[in-house]
Design a protein around this motif. Structure first.
Motif, PDB file in Angstrom:
ATOM      1  N   ALA A 148       3.896  -0.056   8.056  1.00 30.09           N
ATOM      2  CA  ALA A 148       4.249  -0.505   6.703  1.00 30.09           C
ATOM      3  C   ALA A 148       5.065   0.563   5.979  1.00 30.09           C
ATOM      4  O   ALA A 148       4.782   0.910   4.829  1.00 30.09           O
ATOM      5  CB  ALA A 148       2.979  -0.836   5.917  1.00 30.09           C
ATOM      6  N   SER A 149       6.061   1.113   6.674  1.00 26.02           N
ATOM      7  CA  SER A 149       6.958   2.128   6.097  1.00 26.02           C
ATOM      8  C   SER A 149       6.199   3.343   5.577  1.00 26.02           C
ATOM      9  O   SER A 149       6.631   4.012   4.652  1.00 26.02           O
ATOM     10  CB  SER A 149       7.795   1.534   4.958  1.00 26.02           C
ATOM     11  OG  SER A 149       8.556   0.447   5.415  1.00 26.02           O
ATOM     12  N   TYR A 150       5.046   3.592   6.176  1.00 28.45           N
ATOM     13  CA  TYR A 150       4.197   4.748   5.843  1.00 28.45           C
ATOM     14  C   TYR A 150       3.671   4.705   4.408  1.00 28.45           C
ATOM     15  O   TYR A 150       3.336   5.738   3.836  1.00 28.45           O
ATOM     16  CB  TYR A 150       4.946   6.064   6.090  1.00 28.45           C
ATOM     17  CG  TYR A 150       5.143   6.342   7.562  1.00 28.45           C
ATOM     18  CD1 TYR A 150       4.141   6.942   8.310  1.00 28.45           C
ATOM     19  CD2 TYR A 150       6.319   5.988   8.202  1.00 28.45           C
ATOM     20  CE1 TYR A 150       4.307   7.190   9.662  1.00 28.45           C
ATOM     21  CE2 TYR A 150       6.495   6.224   9.563  1.00 28.45           C
ATOM     22  CZ  TYR A 150       5.484   6.829  10.284  1.00 28.45           C
ATOM     23  OH  TYR A 150       5.642   7.062  11.631  1.00 28.45           O
ATOM     24  N   ALA A 151       3.573   3.515   3.830  1.00 27.95           N
ATOM     25  CA  ALA A 151       3.085   3.399   2.456  1.00 27.95           C
ATOM     26  C   ALA A 151       1.558   3.415   2.424  1.00 27.95           C
ATOM     27  O   ALA A 151       0.902   2.695   3.175  1.00 27.95           O
ATOM     28  CB  ALA A 151       3.597   2.110   1.819  1.00 27.95           C
ATOM     29  N   VAL A 152       0.997   4.251   1.555  1.00 26.47           N
ATOM     30  CA  VAL A 152      -0.445   4.251   1.298  1.00 26.47           C
ATOM     31  C   VAL A 152      -0.658   4.118  -0.209  1.00 26.47           C
ATOM     32  O   VAL A 152       0.184   4.547  -1.005  1.00 26.47           O
ATOM     33  CB  VAL A 152      -1.151   5.532   1.799  1.00 26.47           C
ATOM     34  CG1 VAL A 152      -1.027   5.668   3.300  1.00 26.47           C
ATOM     35  CG2 VAL A 152      -0.624   6.768   1.107  1.00 26.47           C
ATOM     36  N   THR A 153      -1.761   3.501  -0.562  1.00 23.74           N
ATOM     37  CA  THR A 153      -2.082   3.318  -1.977  1.00 23.74           C
ATOM     38  C   THR A 153      -3.193   4.273  -2.377  1.00 23.74           C
ATOM     39  O   THR A 153      -4.211   4.382  -1.683  1.00 23.74           O
ATOM     40  CB  THR A 153      -2.526   1.878  -2.254  1.00 23.74           C
ATOM     41  OG1 THR A 153      -1.462   0.982  -1.901  1.00 23.74           O
ATOM     42  CG2 THR A 153      -2.883   1.685  -3.724  1.00 23.74           C
ATOM     43  N   LEU A 154      -2.970   4.988  -3.474  1.00 22.52           N
ATOM     44  CA  LEU A 154      -3.990   5.864  -4.049  1.00 22.52           C
ATOM     45  C   LEU A 154      -4.558   5.167  -5.278  1.00 22.52           C
ATOM     46  O   LEU A 154      -3.812   4.833  -6.207  1.00 22.52           O
ATOM     47  CB  LEU A 154      -3.390   7.218  -4.440  1.00 22.52           C
ATOM     48  CG  LEU A 154      -2.582   7.961  -3.373  1.00 22.52           C
ATOM     49  CD1 LEU A 154      -2.123   9.313  -3.913  1.00 22.52           C
ATOM     50  CD2 LEU A 154      -3.398   8.143  -2.102  1.00 22.52           C
ATOM     51  N   SER A 155      -5.862   4.922  -5.254  1.00 20.13           N
ATOM     52  CA  SER A 155      -6.537   4.275  -6.381  1.00 20.13           C
ATOM     53  C   SER A 155      -7.436   5.295  -7.061  1.00 20.13           C
ATOM     54  O   SER A 155      -8.445   5.722  -6.489  1.00 20.13           O
ATOM     55  CB  SER A 155      -7.360   3.075  -5.900  1.00 20.13           C
ATOM     56  OG  SER A 155      -6.530   2.120  -5.279  1.00 20.13           O
ATOM     57  N   MET A 156      -7.067   5.698  -8.265  1.00 15.98           N
ATOM     58  CA  MET A 156      -7.829   6.693  -9.022  1.00 15.98           C
ATOM     59  C   MET A 156      -8.747   5.952  -9.975  1.00 15.98           C
ATOM     60  O   MET A 156      -8.288   5.236 -10.867  1.00 15.98           O
ATOM     61  CB  MET A 156      -6.875   7.621  -9.764  1.00 15.98           C
ATOM     62  CG  MET A 156      -5.813   8.231  -8.846  1.00 15.98           C
ATOM     63  SD  MET A 156      -4.430   8.981  -9.733  1.00 15.98           S
ATOM     64  CE  MET A 156      -3.157   8.928  -8.458  1.00 15.98           C
TER      65      MET A 156
END
Length: 377
Positions: free
Chosen positions: A280-288
């Motif tokens: 996935a195009s190296y996308a990661v989600t950060l949820s704070m």
């Protein structure tokens, strides 16, 4: 030319200068290593015209002289010889080098040394000296950010500034930025601003290795070059012409969200997420996320891949400001986290469409800015 030297000395020298040999060139001599008697020893040099490396090694000189040997043949041959004394004898008429070691005898066709480009050298009047541990750390903190394509040449280099007794490095590739600094004590109020190729600085870091002696830097009066000297090795590189982007405007003065967490735990979570983010195009989600009680804040690192699966890690953190979901290229995160150098790291941002700013907690000599990614929901 007639010289004898230990296998370990010539091996070490070739391993250093061999990385500057031109791999593709219309000039055959640029694929060679210059071998010259000098200072009661041997001087080895190689260059690709953008970067040159010279190394002096111990040797017993019977007759002075010089020539250039094809680098690949020379390096491969030395690698196969016994770890004993190697004798070199040049037939200057035919430009053939006899290389003998134990029961091995070899002859290598050479190119005359006067065809090899002249590399500038450092005299005793160098411009300044830098503590080697500081320089090594600064190179590690920025070179990986520099661009690898030549569409914008200035971005393939590192801006090196000396001003107000402060040394600063900056690199950017259009998607991220890294800036680091270190105090200097012997600049004599010098003011320098140049762009040095990132590859040259990477080679300098490799040459420095675990050495502790200071590195001297010289900018020849003719301009256009920088020369680094450490012990018996000199590296000269062509400076990159142009103006480096004004990155100060990319460093926000304020933030709406700031989260502090363990550097190692954040890095571990990113490495795990990268396995799934590759599709996935190296996308990661950060949820704070803010906890119900003090000390219960967390940051979730998650990645999803349609074919591979999904990953999610929760990290204890300290959140200041608004809760937020924001996506980044996980490779950029892991590369920065590897060089942070402090137990804890802070991530600051002004929203999901704003850059993320990473800072080592407790130090103000390094900052990295990463542009966010847009992830369809």
């Amino acid at each position: 030319m007639k010289v004898s030297c230990l296998h370990e000395n010539i091996t070490k020298g070739l391993s250093i200068v061999g990385r500057a040999v031109a791999t593709r060139s219309t000039l055959p001599v640029l694929g060679n290593v210059l071998v010259k008697t000098d200072k009661s020893g041997l001087k080895l040099s190689a260059t690709n015209l953008e970067m040159g490396i010279t190394c002096w090694i111990g040797a017993k000189v019977h007759e002075e002289g010089s020539t250039t040997l094809p680098a690949k043949t020379f390096i491969d041959l030395v690698g196969t010889l016994p770890k004993e004394r190697i004798d070199f004898e040049l037939d200057s008429r035919t430009q053939t080098m006899n290389v003998s070691c134990a029961e091995f005898t070899n002859e290598i066709k050479c190119i005359r040394s006067d065809e090899f480009p002249v590399l500038p050298s450092v005299d005793d009047n160098h411009d300044l000296e830098i503590n080697v541990s500081n320089l090594r750390e600064m190179i590690d903190q920025v070179v990986f950010v520099a661009a690898t394509d030549d569409s914008r040449p200035v971005l393939t280099g590192v801006e090196v500034k000396i001003e107000n007794e402060q040394l600063s490095f900056a690199a950017a590739d259009g998607f991220r930025l890294a800036v680091c600094s270190s105090p200097l004590s012997n600049t004599d109020d010098k003011k320098i601003g140049v762009i040095i190729p990132a590859r040259a600085l990477s080679e300098l870091a490799r040459i420095i290795g675990d050495q502790e002696d200071p590195v001297s830097i010289t900018m020849p009066p003719s301009g256009g070059q920088a020369i680094f000297r450490v012990n018996d090795v000199e590296l000269v590189c062509q400076l990159i012409e142009g103006n480096f982007p004004d990155y100060q405007q990319l460093l926000p003065d304020t933030y709406s969200t700031r989260v502090v967490m363990s550097t190692d735990k954040f890095l571990g979570a990113c490495r795990a997420a990268q396995i799934f983010a590759r599709e996935a195009s190296y996308a990661v989600t950060l949820s704070m996320k803010s906890g119900d009680n003090p000390g219960e804040d967390i940051m979730e690192v998650s990645a999803n891949a349609a074919e591979t699966g999904s990953n999610e890690s929760s990290i204890e953190s300290s959140l200041e400001g608004d809760s937020l979901d924001i996506a980044f290229n996980v490779r950029y995160l892991t590369e920065v986290l590897r060089v942070i150098g402090t137990p804890n790291v802070a991530l600051e941002t002004n929203g999901e469409a704003s850059p993320g700013v990473l800072r080592p907690v407790g130090r103000d000599d390094f900052v990295s800015v990463i542009m966010p990614m847009h992830v369809g929901r």
